[in-house]
Design an enzyme around this catalytic site. Structure first.
Site, PDB file in Angstrom:
ATOM      1  N   LYS A  47       0.820  -1.205   0.000  1.00  0.00           N
ATOM      2  CA  LYS A  47       0.000   0.000   0.000  1.00  0.00           C
ATOM      3  C   LYS A  47       0.858   1.261   0.000  1.00  0.00           C
ATOM      4  O   LYS A  47       2.042   1.255   0.358  1.00  0.00           O
ATOM      5  CB  LYS A  47      -0.930  -0.002   1.224  1.00  0.00           C
ATOM      6  CG  LYS A  47      -1.999  -1.095   1.185  1.00  0.00           C
ATOM      7  CD  LYS A  47      -3.050  -0.828   0.141  1.00  0.00           C
ATOM      8  CE  LYS A  47      -4.056  -1.961   0.012  1.00  0.00           C
ATOM      9  NZ  LYS A  47      -4.892  -2.123   1.200  1.00  0.00           N
ATOM     10  N   ARG A  94      -3.687 -10.586   4.426  1.00  0.00           N
ATOM     11  CA  ARG A  94      -3.910 -10.666   2.980  1.00  0.00           C
ATOM     12  C   ARG A  94      -2.715 -10.019   2.272  1.00  0.00           C
ATOM     13  O   ARG A  94      -2.522  -8.802   2.358  1.00  0.00           O
ATOM     14  CB  ARG A  94      -5.220  -9.947   2.628  1.00  0.00           C
ATOM     15  CG  ARG A  94      -5.667 -10.082   1.197  1.00  0.00           C
ATOM     16  CD  ARG A  94      -7.015  -9.405   0.988  1.00  0.00           C
ATOM     17  NE  ARG A  94      -7.420  -9.502  -0.399  1.00  0.00           N
ATOM     18  CZ  ARG A  94      -7.060  -8.653  -1.360  1.00  0.00           C
ATOM     19  NH1 ARG A  94      -6.275  -7.622  -1.062  1.00  0.00           N
ATOM     20  NH2 ARG A  94      -7.483  -8.817  -2.596  1.00  0.00           N
TER      21      ARG A  94
END
Length: 388
Positions: A333, A367
């Site tokens: 991210k 995840r």
């Protein structure tokens, strides 16, 4: 005379000190848990309840900060526990008991398994969820696994590296991504899911916001649905999951991929994310999804700026305090890139470090794109837990 400061962030320091001085294992563990510091935020309380808390804290030796409609109460857990008992509190505080029972239960007895269709996934060890994007416009994979053969080969790698669940997605949710029609999304994900199930790879979840896609994926053999919209996109999704007896991951996001960056406004991000996740989890339960089948995801990178993501990671125990298994998806991210200066394709080491920090704060499912690297970091984090 000697004075030694023990580690306050873990009950193991107290348990070990007691065990070294002759206490049996179970009493030492109970006492250590009771001595753990706990800070409880009460909101929307009445003036009568606030004044009663002032009196109770003075008698009980707890620290208290209050304001209009709220109170912060801090003490060892054993000192706060009587507040949740009818026989140990006052009539003015009876209204707080249901919330305190929920909070103490989640804190002292977190979920040990997560129920998916046809199985229970244990949470004593980190659960690695391998990301399998079959989209041409993924923010990190760039369409590398959009073809069926490439997707299956990647699934085999993820499983070999330690993935306990494969998450198949057919729609990018990066900022500015276009919405994919349900028929097109089904065409992308269902053949891959069916092939994974035939080969015994999985279990499998489908990453979708749409009830029609979820239904087709579940019929193809998926055991869980990962909804990044937290039921905001399609109100029928929860009922679809409930009818299939499947699991549901509810992620926190405000708005849509197009609008979410403009909605990253919080007074206290962890508390507000927890409240919004709790509300949507209760909606899912109301639609028939079993509580044991629900997991929550704080949504790193979705309607949060870099500073908010770091604050949310540090205060992740607030999300774990809801009492549902916590899934995190920090993989590659932007906030990791902001901290490290690394481009999206070189953030797997930072992802692994973020996962280890999240484990320490209560997350149990992770995840990620690079399962092997995250697994290694989580084994180190898990080792400190085993040592307790």
């Amino acid at each position: 005379m000697k004075a030694t400061a023990l580690a306050a962030h873990t009950p193991e320091a107290v348990r070990a000190a007691l065990a070294a001085r002759g206490w049996d294992a179970q009493p030492a563990s109970f006492a250590a848990t009771g001595m753990q510091p706990l800070v409880v935020l009460f909101e929307d309380i009445t003036e009568t309840e606030r004044e009663a808390l002032v009196r109770w804290s003075a008698r009980g030796g707890a620290d208290l900060l209050t304001g209009d409609g709220w109170a912060l109460l801090a003490a060892a857990a054993s000192r706060l526990a009587p507040l949740g008992r009818h026989d140990r509190t006052t009539a003015d505080l009876e209204g707080l008991i249901p919330e305190l029972v929920r909070l103490f239960t989640a804190w002292a007895d977190p979920p040990r398994v997560w129920r998916i269709a046809g199985a229970e996934l244990p949470l004593a060890e980190p659960l690695l969820i391998g990301i399998l994007n079959v989209t041409p416009d993924s923010f990190s994979d760039g369409g590398r696994f959009a073809g069926a053969d490439a997707a299956l080969a990647q699934a085999e790698r993820l499983t070999t590296d330690g993935a306990g669940l494969l998450d198949v997605g057919g729609e990018s949710t990066r900022p500015g991504a276009r919405e994919v029609p349900a028929a097109e999304e089904i065409e992308r994900v269902v053949p891959v899911i069916a092939a994974l199930v035939r080969r015994g790879l999985g279990p499998v979840s489908v990453d979708t916001r749409k009830a029609a896609v979820a239904r087709a994926a579940l019929e193809a053999g998926a055991a869980a649905v990962n909804d990044v919209s937290g039921l905001a996109h399609d109100a029928a999704l929860a009922g679809t999951v409930a009818a299939a007896g499947a699991a549901l991951i509810l992620m926190h996001m405000r708005g849509t991929p197009d609008t979410m960056d403009g909605l990253a406004t919080y007074r206290h991000v962890a508390v507000e994310v927890a409240a919004e996740l709790r509300a949507v989890a209760e909606r899912a339960e109301g639609a028939g999804v079993a509580r044991a089948a629900i997991a929550v995801d704080p949504g790193f990178g979705f309607a949060k700026n870099a500073e908010q993501n770091w604050r949310l990671l540090d205060e992740l125990a607030t999300i774990a305090g809801l009492g549902y298994p916590v899934v995190v998806g920090p993989s590659r991210k932007r906030f990791l890139g902001a901290a490290t200066g690394r481009p999206v394709e070189d953030r797997d080491r930072a992802t692994a470090a973020a996962c280890a920090l999240a484990w320490e704060r209560g997350a149990r499912a992770f995840r990620v794109h690079d399962v092997a690297l995250a697994r290694e970091a989580l084994l180190v984090a898990r080792a400190t837990t085993l040592a307790r």
